[in-house]
Design an enzyme around this catalytic site. Structure first.
Site, PDB file in Angstrom:
ATOM      1  N   THR A   1      -6.199 -14.477 -46.128  1.00  0.00           N
ATOM      2  CA  THR A   1      -6.863 -15.664 -46.665  1.00  0.00           C
ATOM      3  C   THR A   1      -8.245 -15.840 -46.065  1.00  0.00           C
ATOM      4  O   THR A   1      -9.227 -16.072 -46.786  1.00  0.00           O
ATOM      5  CB  THR A   1      -6.014 -16.918 -46.395  1.00  0.00           C
TER       6      THR A   1
ATOM      7  N   ALA B   1       0.196 -24.571 -47.896  1.00  0.00           N
ATOM      8  CA  ALA B   1      -0.064 -25.961 -48.250  1.00  0.00           C
ATOM      9  C   ALA B   1      -1.505 -26.288 -47.872  1.00  0.00           C
ATOM     10  O   ALA B   1      -1.987 -25.887 -46.813  1.00  0.00           O
ATOM     11  CB  ALA B   1       0.900 -26.897 -47.526  1.00  0.00           C
TER      12      ALA B   1
ATOM     13  N   LYS C   1      -0.131 -31.075 -54.940  1.00  0.00           N
ATOM     14  CA  LYS C   1       0.320 -31.730 -53.708  1.00  0.00           C
ATOM     15  C   LYS C   1      -0.397 -33.067 -53.556  1.00  0.00           C
ATOM     16  O   LYS C   1      -1.627 -33.121 -53.583  1.00  0.00           O
ATOM     17  CB  LYS C   1       0.027 -30.825 -52.498  1.00  0.00           C
TER      18      LYS C   1
END
Length: 500
Positions: A20, A55, A83
């Protein structure tokens, strides 16, 4: 001894590591400066990534906007869901839960925050729960979601981190980034300046560069092992040093919030994606062992396991310098705070934006280095304080872990915030701080701090006026939530490309 470097233009950027962090850096640099730079990213298929940063928080939308990333395409590629916040279960005490939601709660007055009017309403018996006045929180509890006009719903994503890295790789390569497969076996330095000059791979190839970005994760191969930057350990405040991760098949509709469930010696995460659920347990080996942690997690998950559980070790803290010489650490190489508030990707993003703002195209300046490091230090310390708050302000005394967390000596900056809110109900946001007043209020109220007083402005409202003020807010929210579709159905249709 390092001598003063001669300033020279930066044209060749080498990113060490993918995942990432590496591919977010590659995307940011190539989209904004790709026409001016030669950007290479070294990645080895044999070296796995942590890959559990699934998340996020709403700031990722800003990054995607800057990158001009299509949201529907991104969500479909990464099997993402929406979310609206985090459900903290068993944190205040066993069987006592609260939600830290995104967005705002109520309406502030210029002299005082909404919490003062709510507090006065509670005293008079005319106010509901604090969360009754937050759209995102009420929508989350009802498992509903939709995009609203004028960005009326604040949200982030749950996503597959592995798919996200691949998505950003394709994005970056379209803007000229060259991926180089291989393991770094040697880091070459200029003995006079101390700067990195090249990275040698196991294939024998050497990649020279003017600026090197360390995205090698916890190893910190460049910033730590090569540049010798020390690591500041925060484990005296943040006890957890391990995590066990496990992915399972989905057995029910995805809810629009992350679950954070406090356990005897740590906490469990549950992150619902379109195709599976990300699960894990963050814990402290001072208070439990790997086998017990694994059993605790396995007993608490639903659905068929999709992988063999794996244990991840970490030390909470930060590098004492994020930028040294011609090396900048971004992601886990720069420091780590456990994912309780989903801040890992945000810190990557902030490092990228800071790099964009101070990119040394005409040569590396010590003044830029100092400013970069100061900003990075300032930012992560405020996030650190917010995370410590969750552990220290608790009524739990049922295990040694929670007893020690509740009695630790706090950083003075955090102790001041707690004392201020407990005594007066006031919260003041530090400039450029990630978490706004409402985040601090939700967590402090959720963890059990009820202010001893409120601002006198709230006393100027009579019962009827205050009841009408509060009722209008909660009524508008309830009517809006009632019109929202289910989160599951909205995601299915939105990600199919047919819209809603």
């Amino acid at each position: 001894m390092e001598q003063q470097r001669q300033k020279k233009p930066v044209r060749r950027v080498v990113i060490a590591g993918g995942g990432t962090a590496g591919w977010m850096v590659a995307a940011g640099l190539s989209k904004s400066l790709g026409k001016l730079l030669d950007i290479k990213l070294i990645e080895s298929e044999e070296i796995g990534t942590v890959g559990v940063g699934e998340a996020t928080i709403p700031t990722l939308l800003n990054f995607h906007h800057l990158m001009e990333i299509n949201e529907q395409e991104f969500m479909a590629e990464t099997m993402a869901t929406f979310k609206l916040g985090i459900s903290f279960e068993n944190w205040r005490n066993v069987n006592e839960d609260y939600i830290h939601s995104f967005g705002t709660t109520g309406t502030d007055h210029w002299t005082a925050g909404f919490q003062h009017f709510w507090h006065k309403g509670r005293e008079r018996g005319i106010a509901g729960d604090y969360g009754d006045y937050c759209l995102e929180l009420k929508a989350g509890l009802k498992n509903r979601f939709a995009h609203l006009p004028n960005n009326g719903m604040n949200y982030a994503y749950h996503m597959d981190a592995g798919r996200y890295a691949k998505f950003l790789r394709r994005f970056s390569e379209r803007y000229g980034v060259q991926r180089v497969e291989g393991k770094i076996v040697e880091v070459r330095k200029n003995l006079l300046s101390g700067d990195i000059t090249a990275l040698r791979l196991d294939s024998g190839a050497e990649l020279e560069g003017d600026l090197f970005i360390d995205c090698t994760g916890f190893r910190g191969l460049l910033i730590g092992q090569t540049m010798g930057v020390e690591y500041e350990d925060w484990s005296h405040w943040l006890f957890n040093d391990s995590a066990v991760a496990l992915q399972t098949k989905s057995v029910r509709d995805a809810v629009p919030y992350t679950r954070s469930i406090a356990r005897d010696a740590g906490w469990q995460w549950q992150i619902p994606l379109q195709h599976r659920v990300g699960n894990g347990l963050v814990y402290s080996t001072r208070y439990t062992d790997d086998e017990t942690a694994l059993r605790t997690l396995q007993a608490a998950v639903d659905g068929e396991p999709l992988m063999t559980p794996r244990v991840i070790r970490f030390t909470p803290g930060q590098r004492k310098q994020t930028w040294k010489g011609n090396c900048i650490a971004i992601g886990l190489a720069s420091g780590f705070l456990e994912p309780i508030e989903s801040t890992s990707i945000h810190l990557i993003q902030r490092g990228i934006i800071r790099l964009m703002q101070m990119f040394p195209q005409d040569g590396i300046s010590q003044a830029d280095i100092d400013e970069f490091n100061q900003q990075a230090d300032y930012e992560i310390q405020h996030i650190r304080d917010f995370i410590i708050l969750h552990y220290n302000v608790t009524n739990r005394r049922d295990t040694p872990y929670w007893r020690d967390a509740a009695t630790m000596k706090l950083p003075p900056s955090l102790q001041h915030r707690i004392d201020l809110f407990r005594d007066t109900g006031r919260v003041f946001r530090v400039p450029n701080e990630l978490f706004a007043e409402n985040s601090w209020i939700q967590v402090m109220l959720g963890q059990g701090i009820l202010p001893a007083s409120h601002h006198q402005t709230a006393d100027l409202m009579g019962d009827e006026e205050l009841a009408r003020f509060l009722g209008n807010i909660s009524g508008t929210i309830d009517r809006t939530v009632a019109q929202l579709p289910s989160h599951q159905k909205y995601v299915e249709q939105y990600c199919s490309g047919t819209g809603w």
